[in-house]
Write a protein that holds these residues in place. Structure first.
Motif, PDB file in Angstrom:
ATOM      1  N   GLY A  57       0.629  -1.550   0.006  1.00  0.00           N
ATOM      2  CA  GLY A  57       0.537  -0.003   0.092  1.00  0.00           C
ATOM      3  C   GLY A  57       1.019   1.235   0.542  1.00  0.00           C
ATOM      4  N   GLU A  58       1.867   0.847   0.687  1.00  0.00           N
ATOM      5  CA  GLU A  58       2.414   2.521   0.887  1.00  0.00           C
ATOM      6  C   GLU A  58       3.375   2.228  -0.444  1.00  0.00           C
ATOM      7  N   SER A  59       4.519   1.957  -0.784  1.00  0.00           N
ATOM      8  CA  SER A  59       4.823   1.723  -2.281  1.00  0.00           C
ATOM      9  C   SER A  59       4.491   1.820  -3.086  1.00  0.00           C
ATOM     10  N   HIS A  60       2.803   1.506  -3.222  1.00  0.00           N
ATOM     11  CA  HIS A  60       2.513   1.661  -4.698  1.00  0.00           C
ATOM     12  C   HIS A  60       0.939   2.989  -4.740  1.00  0.00           C
ATOM     13  N   GLY A  61       0.577   3.435  -3.077  1.00  0.00           N
ATOM     14  CA  GLY A  61       0.321   4.439  -3.199  1.00  0.00           C
ATOM     15  C   GLY A  61      -1.681   3.291  -3.292  1.00  0.00           C
ATOM     16  N   LEU A  62      -1.794   2.110  -2.553  1.00  0.00           N
ATOM     17  CA  LEU A  62      -3.137   1.946  -2.408  1.00  0.00           C
ATOM     18  C   LEU A  62      -3.102   1.694  -1.105  1.00  0.00           C
ATOM     19  N   SER A  63      -4.639   1.700  -1.287  1.00  0.00           N
ATOM     20  CA  SER A  63      -5.913   2.009   0.306  1.00  0.00           C
ATOM     21  C   SER A  63      -6.900   0.863  -0.307  1.00  0.00           C
ATOM     22  N   TYR A  64      -7.497   0.345   0.950  1.00  0.00           N
ATOM     23  CA  TYR A  64      -8.074  -0.990   0.968  1.00  0.00           C
ATOM     24  C   TYR A  64      -9.200  -0.547   1.448  1.00  0.00           C
ATOM     25  N   THR A  65     -10.541  -0.641   0.824  1.00  0.00           N
ATOM     26  CA  THR A  65     -11.786  -1.415   1.165  1.00  0.00           C
ATOM     27  C   THR A  65     -11.892  -2.361   2.374  1.00  0.00           C
ATOM     28  N   VAL A  66     -11.957  -3.134   3.232  1.00  0.00           N
ATOM     29  CA  VAL A  66     -12.680  -4.104   3.756  1.00  0.00           C
ATOM     30  C   VAL A  66     -13.766  -4.786   4.020  1.00  0.00           C
ATOM     31  N   HIS A  67     -14.736  -5.880   2.746  1.00  0.00           N
ATOM     32  CA  HIS A  67     -15.658  -6.394   3.405  1.00  0.00           C
ATOM     33  C   HIS A  67     -15.590  -7.274   4.011  1.00  0.00           C
ATOM     34  N   PHE A  68     -16.823  -6.913   5.628  1.00  0.00           N
ATOM     35  CA  PHE A  68     -16.560  -8.222   6.284  1.00  0.00           C
ATOM     36  C   PHE A  68     -17.461  -9.531   5.509  1.00  0.00           C
ATOM     37  N   PRO A  69     -17.166 -10.254   6.485  1.00  0.00           N
ATOM     38  CA  PRO A  69     -18.067 -11.608   5.612  1.00  0.00           C
ATOM     39  C   PRO A  69     -19.352 -11.920   5.592  1.00  0.00           C
ATOM     40  N   LEU A  70     -19.440 -12.562   4.541  1.00  0.00           N
ATOM     41  CA  LEU A  70     -20.807 -12.306   4.783  1.00  0.00           C
ATOM     42  C   LEU A  70     -22.031 -13.731   5.430  1.00  0.00           C
ATOM     43  N   ASP A  71     -21.366 -14.010   6.071  1.00  0.00           N
ATOM     44  CA  ASP A  71     -22.359 -15.532   7.171  1.00  0.00           C
ATOM     45  C   ASP A  71     -21.853 -14.522   8.613  1.00  0.00           C
ATOM     46  N   ILE A  72     -22.363 -13.103   8.740  1.00  0.00           N
ATOM     47  CA  ILE A  72     -22.520 -13.052  10.177  1.00  0.00           C
ATOM     48  C   ILE A  72     -23.681 -11.700   9.684  1.00  0.00           C
ATOM     49  N   TYR A  73     -24.818 -11.868  11.058  1.00  0.00           N
ATOM     50  CA  TYR A  73     -25.818 -11.273  11.462  1.00  0.00           C
ATOM     51  C   TYR A  73     -26.606 -10.790  12.387  1.00  0.00           C
ATOM     52  N   PRO A  74     -26.138  -9.428  12.410  1.00  0.00           N
ATOM     53  CA  PRO A  74     -26.793  -8.458  13.253  1.00  0.00           C
ATOM     54  C   PRO A  74     -27.843  -7.946  13.128  1.00  0.00           C
ATOM     55  N   GLY A  75     -28.753  -8.778  12.505  1.00  0.00           N
ATOM     56  CA  GLY A  75     -30.528  -9.583  12.314  1.00  0.00           C
ATOM     57  C   GLY A  75     -30.832 -10.379  13.085  1.00  0.00           C
ATOM     58  N   SER A  76     -30.139 -11.026  13.962  1.00  0.00           N
ATOM     59  CA  SER A  76     -30.928 -12.205  14.095  1.00  0.00           C
ATOM     60  C   SER A  76     -31.140 -12.044  15.381  1.00  0.00           C
ATOM     61  N   ALA A  77     -31.818 -12.812  15.807  1.00  0.00           N
ATOM     62  CA  ALA A  77     -33.263 -12.895  16.941  1.00  0.00           C
ATOM     63  C   ALA A  77     -31.871 -13.859  18.184  1.00  0.00           C
ATOM     64  N   ASP A  78     -31.592 -14.542  17.124  1.00  0.00           N
ATOM     65  CA  ASP A  78     -30.645 -14.803  18.531  1.00  0.00           C
ATOM     66  C   ASP A  78     -29.052 -14.324  19.061  1.00  0.00           C
ATOM     67  N   PRO A  79     -29.660 -14.001  20.403  1.00  0.00           N
ATOM     68  CA  PRO A  79     -28.142 -13.008  20.911  1.00  0.00           C
ATOM     69  C   PRO A  79     -26.825 -13.279  20.499  1.00  0.00           C
ATOM     70  N   GLU A  80     -26.602 -15.091  20.970  1.00  0.00           N
ATOM     71  CA  GLU A  80     -25.671 -15.659  20.454  1.00  0.00           C
ATOM     72  C   GLU A  80     -25.114 -15.150  18.854  1.00  0.00           C
TER      73      GLU A  80
END
Length: 274
Positions: A57-80
């Motif tokens: 990133g430093e040597s090429h002037g790159l930035s990164y965006t980070v895509h969280f995994p798809l299999d997480i469920y913040p709207g789940s009814a399960d508190p766990e």
């Protein structure tokens, strides 16, 4: 183009993240690190890989965006499940901190695909609210780094939560096209809060195609609106060509260059402070 960093995904060649970043480093301004984690398989980078990515990133002037995994469920009814969501966010934010990401792409994953996100929409929205509140309690100072992606349901369902917790948006215009939602209405309402945009061709009920396979008129309208918003508010944004092969990336970059004068390293300077 000033203030627009053109990027693509970390899965362009059939290899791991690091070889992809090496391959892409002189072709784009930003790379979306598409992460996944399950009991069977994980591509989360180790510390050595993170150091290598930071150096690239430093040597090429790159930035990164980070895509969280798809299999997480913040709207789940399960508190766990909601606790697991928060732990995953914590782990990945800590892991990728040395990369100084431009933003984090987060799915508020629905329970069912389509315009209605859940058989129990009020419960789902309430559970989302609890998950996002937990996240913002910990990361409130960087809330605008979390970019909620437009998915299969109308974004108006979750927009009040995005506003309440002062989050940003990942405007995936391909998902808008795929679902047949009105483009201009979504551009008007979502672009001001958009930090990251995902662009890809949509044709015959399929998305994440090269831009040459999509509706070039719609692509042009989107790019014009995206550029105008960026000029208007002078806020830096990332435009991710969310495709997954060399041929699709080449075709997409070629279309951007020919039609809009935008292509990878030519589109802007080093990204600013977060």
């Amino acid at each position: 183009m000033k203030n627009i960093r053109t990027g693509t995904t970390s899965y362009i060649i059939p290899d791991d993240i690091l070889p992809n970043v090496r391959y892409l480093a002189d072709k784009v301004d930003d790379i979306e690190l598409v992460l996944f984690e399950s009991e069977q398989m994980s591509n989360l980078p180790d510390e050595h890989t993170i150091k290598e990515l930071a150096l690239l990133g430093e040597s090429h002037g790159l930035s990164y965006t980070v895509h969280f995994p798809l299999d997480i469920y913040p709207g789940s009814a399960d508190p766990e499940e909601r606790t697991r969501f928060l732990r995953t966010v914590q782990r990945i934010v800590t892991l990728t901190e040395p990369l100084h990401p431009f933003g984090y792409v987060l799915h508020l994953t629905p329970e069912s695909y389509g315009p209605v996100p859940s058989p129990h929409p009020k419960r789902w929205t309430k559970c989302l609210e609890q998950s996002l509140e937990m996240m913002v309690v910990q990361y409130g100072a960087m809330s605008r780094m979390f970019c909620i992606e437009t998915l299969s349901y109308p974004f108006s369902i979750v927009y009040p939560l995005v506003e309440r917790f002062d989050l940003s948006i990942t405007l995936d215009i391909g998902h808008i096209w795929l679902m047949g939602y009105p483009m201009q209405e979504n551009l008007d309402s979502l672009l001001p809060r958009t930090r990251i945009a995902h662009l890809h061709g949509v044709h015959g009920g399929k998305d994440h195609l090269g831009l040459d396979k999509g509706d070039t008129a719609s692509v042009s309208r989107f790019l014009s609106a995206f550029s105008q918003q960026t000029q208007k508010d002078n806020v830096q944004r990332v435009l991710t060509l969310e495709v997954f092969s060399e041929a699709e990336l080449h075709a997409s970059l070629s279309l951007l260059e020919k039609s809009h004068g935008m292509m990878g390293k030519d589109s802007g300077g080093r990204y600013g402070n977060h």
